[in-house]
Design an enzyme around this catalytic site. Structure first.
Site, PDB file in Angstrom:
ATOM      1  CG  ASP A   1      -0.383  -0.142   2.563  1.00 44.31           C
ATOM      2  OD1 ASP A   1       0.802   0.067   2.401  1.00 44.31           O
ATOM      3  OD2 ASP A   1      -0.968   0.037   3.490  1.00 44.31           O
ATOM      4  CB  SER A   2       4.455   1.740  -0.019  1.00 44.43           C
ATOM      5  OG  SER A   2       4.912   0.472  -0.563  1.00 44.43           O
TER       6      SER A   2
ATOM      7  CG  ASP B   1       0.285  -4.264   1.972  1.00 41.95           C
ATOM      8  OD1 ASP B   1       0.713  -5.270   2.622  1.00 41.95           O
ATOM      9  OD2 ASP B   1       0.906  -3.393   1.839  1.00 41.95           O
TER      10      ASP B   1
ATOM     11  CE  LYS C   1       2.845  -6.232   3.695  1.00 40.67           C
ATOM     12  NZ  LYS C   1       2.376  -5.030   4.900  1.00 40.67           N
TER      13      LYS C   1
ATOM     14  CD  GLU D   1      -0.127  -1.807   8.284  1.00 37.13           C
ATOM     15  OE1 GLU D   1      -0.525  -1.134   9.103  1.00 37.13           O
ATOM     16  OE2 GLU D   1       0.624  -1.353   7.222  1.00 37.13           O
TER      17      GLU D   1
ATOM     18  CD  GLU E   1       7.613  -0.426   8.192  1.00 41.18           C
ATOM     19  OE1 GLU E   1       7.723   0.726   7.796  1.00 41.18           O
ATOM     20  OE2 GLU E   1       6.369  -1.343   7.673  1.00 41.18           O
TER      21      GLU E   1
END
Length: 279
Positions: free
Chosen positions: A49-50, A88, A118, A120, A186
């Site tokens: 999502d960056s 993501d 993925k 978080e 991270e």
């Protein structure tokens, strides 16, 4: 070169089996051409999502939508042959409930061909991870600095220092027990990264963590020097393509204004050239 080069793409269980072995190599990708470049060298490629920050000019990842992730996931899928595709889950697409997470994750997998998603979160997301895995959705977890939570974390700060280490260890154990096949660590201290890697049975993928992790990932725009708004400490630039691109654009602009481009070799004659061997 990836251990999977020349073979079919690995599956999540193959990545899990790399625990403690040859380090796992990964990069982010958002487009077909870049996916093609990194395919044979990576074990898995992440559509992060960056993309919101590096391609769409957003200030953070919070504005990224499910539709954006699917669009870029489809583009990356077209460029991969030997690397596994992971996508993501964007902010707001999985936190409400396990049912919401499954609905959106299954859509991502169906529409992109991704082998896994993925998401978080640690202890708080363990129930959701278990729910997804039980229903056929492989999950890569992500703990430590979780960019979708920057407003509650107080910014892009190192996580797990001092008395916060035990909470991070609890997150790592929780996602492993819930069935995640790997976990991204991270921006956490190196010694804590090593401890997590030693204590959990699934591969750890470091980004700002430790060389002792089971694998590493970077945003390719960072490591190629294409994203220059800021440079995190954990980024090593293996090229300065941003500077090269600026120099190339300047040279082009200078030649256009000087009328030296296009030159004769870049233009077409009034008549077609004779074919070789024609009378």
């Amino acid at each position: 070169m990836s251990a999977t080069a020349g073979k079919s793409a690995p599956m999540p269980d193959d990545i899990r089996a790399m625990k403690g072995g040859t380090p796992i190599v990964s990069l982010t990708a958002y487009t077909t051409p870049m996916a093609q470049i990194m395919d044979e060298h990576c074990d898995f490629v992440l559509v992060g999502d960056s993309v919101g920050m590096v391609l769409h000019g957003m200030q953070n990842t919070l504005g990224v939508t499910l539709e954006m992730m699917i669009l870029h996931g489809q583009a990356v899928a077209r460029g991969l042959k030997t690397a596994m595709l992971v996508v993501d889950m964007p902010f707001g697409s999985y936190e409400e409930s396990p049912a919401q997470a499954f609905r959106n994750a299954s859509r991502v997998m169906a529409e992109t061909g991704a082998a896994a998603v993925k998401l978080e979160g640690g202890v708080a997301m363990a129930e959701t991870i278990a729910f997804l895995v039980a229903r056929g959705v492989p999950v890569m977890a992500h703990i430590g600095l979780t960019p979708q939570s920057i407003n509650t974390l107080g910014g892009y700060k190192v996580q797990g220092r001092e008395d916060k280490a035990e909470a991070l260890l609890a997150d790592a154990r929780a996602v492993a027990e819930a069935g995640a096949f790997s976990v991204v660590l991270e921006k956490i201290p190196a010694t804590l990264s090593d401890r997590v890697t030693q204590e959990i049975p699934i591969p750890t993928i470091g980004i700002g963590a430790s060389s002792g992790c089971d694998g590493q990932i970077l945003v390719h725009y960072d490591m190629l020097g294409l994203f220059t708004a800021f440079k995190p400490k954990f980024v090593k630039r293996y090229a300065n393509l941003g500077e090269d691109a600026m120099a190339a654009v300047k040279a082009y602009a200078d030649e256009v204004r000087a009328r030296s481009f296009p030159a004769e070799e870049h233009t077409f004659a009034d008549t077609a050239p004779a074919k070789k061997g024609a009378p």
